[in-house]
Write a protein that holds these residues in place. Structure first.
Motif, PDB file in Angstrom:
ATOM      1  N   UNK A  93      -5.722   5.802  -6.254  1.00 21.94           N
ATOM      2  CA  UNK A  93      -6.743   5.176  -7.094  1.00 21.94           C
ATOM      3  C   UNK A  93      -7.202   3.812  -6.585  1.00 21.94           C
ATOM      4  N   UNK A  94      -6.265   3.002  -6.129  1.00 17.08           N
ATOM      5  CA  UNK A  94      -6.580   1.593  -5.863  1.00 17.08           C
ATOM      6  C   UNK A  94      -6.429   1.145  -4.419  1.00 17.08           C
ATOM      7  N   UNK A  95      -5.793   1.924  -3.585  1.00 14.85           N
ATOM      8  CA  UNK A  95      -5.603   1.538  -2.179  1.00 14.85           C
ATOM      9  C   UNK A  95      -6.305   2.539  -1.273  1.00 14.85           C
ATOM     10  N   UNK A  96      -7.620   2.531  -1.358  1.00 18.40           N
ATOM     11  CA  UNK A  96      -8.394   3.491  -0.582  1.00 18.40           C
ATOM     12  C   UNK A  96      -8.332   3.195   0.920  1.00 18.40           C
ATOM     13  N   UNK A  97      -7.766   2.049   1.294  1.00 17.13           N
ATOM     14  CA  UNK A  97      -7.572   1.732   2.708  1.00 17.13           C
ATOM     15  C   UNK A  97      -6.401   2.510   3.310  1.00 17.13           C
ATOM     16  N   UNK A  98      -5.553   3.084   2.453  1.00 14.40           N
ATOM     17  CA  UNK A  98      -4.416   3.883   2.917  1.00 14.40           C
ATOM     18  C   UNK A  98      -4.825   5.355   2.824  1.00 14.40           C
ATOM     19  N   UNK A  99      -4.835   6.065   3.950  1.00 17.37           N
ATOM     20  CA  UNK A  99      -5.201   7.488   3.880  1.00 17.37           C
ATOM     21  C   UNK A  99      -4.255   8.257   2.949  1.00 17.37           C
ATOM     22  N   UNK A 100      -4.808   9.178   2.196  1.00 13.26           N
ATOM     23  CA  UNK A 100      -4.007   9.970   1.255  1.00 13.26           C
ATOM     24  C   UNK A 100      -2.880  10.702   1.964  1.00 13.26           C
ATOM     25  N   UNK A 101      -3.135  11.155   3.176  1.00 11.07           N
ATOM     26  CA  UNK A 101      -2.089  11.867   3.914  1.00 11.07           C
ATOM     27  C   UNK A 101      -0.894  10.959   4.187  1.00 11.07           C
ATOM     28  N   UNK A 102      -1.143   9.692   4.443  1.00  8.90           N
ATOM     29  CA  UNK A 102      -0.059   8.727   4.656  1.00  8.90           C
ATOM     30  C   UNK A 102       0.698   8.509   3.349  1.00  8.90           C
ATOM     31  N   UNK A 103      -0.030   8.336   2.271  1.00  2.00           N
ATOM     32  CA  UNK A 103       0.596   8.142   0.959  1.00  2.00           C
ATOM     33  C   UNK A 103       1.464   9.337   0.591  1.00  2.00           C
ATOM     34  N   UNK A 104       0.950  10.531   0.790  1.00  2.00           N
ATOM     35  CA  UNK A 104       1.716  11.734   0.457  1.00  2.00           C
ATOM     36  C   UNK A 104       2.962  11.829   1.336  1.00  2.00           C
ATOM     37  N   UNK A 105       2.805  11.589   2.624  1.00  6.56           N
ATOM     38  CA  UNK A 105       3.950  11.649   3.520  1.00  6.56           C
ATOM     39  C   UNK A 105       5.034  10.651   3.108  1.00  6.56           C
TER      40      UNK A 105
END
Length: 138
Positions: A94-106
């Motif tokens: 929601x708030x850290x669109x600079x971090x790719x979702x794939x990185x967040x999920x990993x």
């Protein structure tokens, strides 16, 4: 361990505490920061605080997404570790669109494997991937 991973793991610990102990979050956060001062370095603390405060402030929206996309699981029945890892990840969506979702999920999956149950990694991956895909996060 990188600063962001350290921040995520520390955020998980305090959010778990909020969930389990039902204590005053502000007092608990202050005590946690004092007790973990050496871990909350200049590179870790800002992201840690952003995650903790962000999850708390956005928890109704985050939990609504979790309830919507976790098939056959009510949020109240999820393992406490798993739901707090996913809360952190959804806040990042929601708030850290600079971090790719794939990185967040990993990151969430790896932390789930470290702190959760044998099935945490796949459960977290499935729910977060569904949210990412169906809500249009990139």
């Amino acid at each position: 361990m990188g600063d962001r991973r350290q921040a995520r793991e520390l955020a998980l610990q305090i959010l778990f505490s909020f969930d389990m102990d039902k204590v005053d979050p502000d007092e608990s956060l202050e005590a946690f920061c004092t007790n973990n001062e050496e871990k909350l370095t200049q590179g870790v603390e800002p992201f840690f605080m952003d995650l903790v405060k962000g999850v708390r402030e956005n928890q109704p929206k985050i939990d609504a997404l979790l309830n919507t996309y976790s098939k056959n699981w009510k949020i109240s029945r999820m393992p406490v570790v798993d739901r707090n890892i996913m809360r952190i990840a959804i806040f990042e969506f929601l708030k850290h669109t600079d971090i790719p979702c794939s990185v967040t999920i990993n990151e969430a999956v790896e932390i789930g494997k470290k702190y959760g149950t044998r099935d945490s990694g796949s459960f977290i991956n499935g729910v977060l991937d569904r949210i990412k895909s169906l809500e249009g996060f990139e």
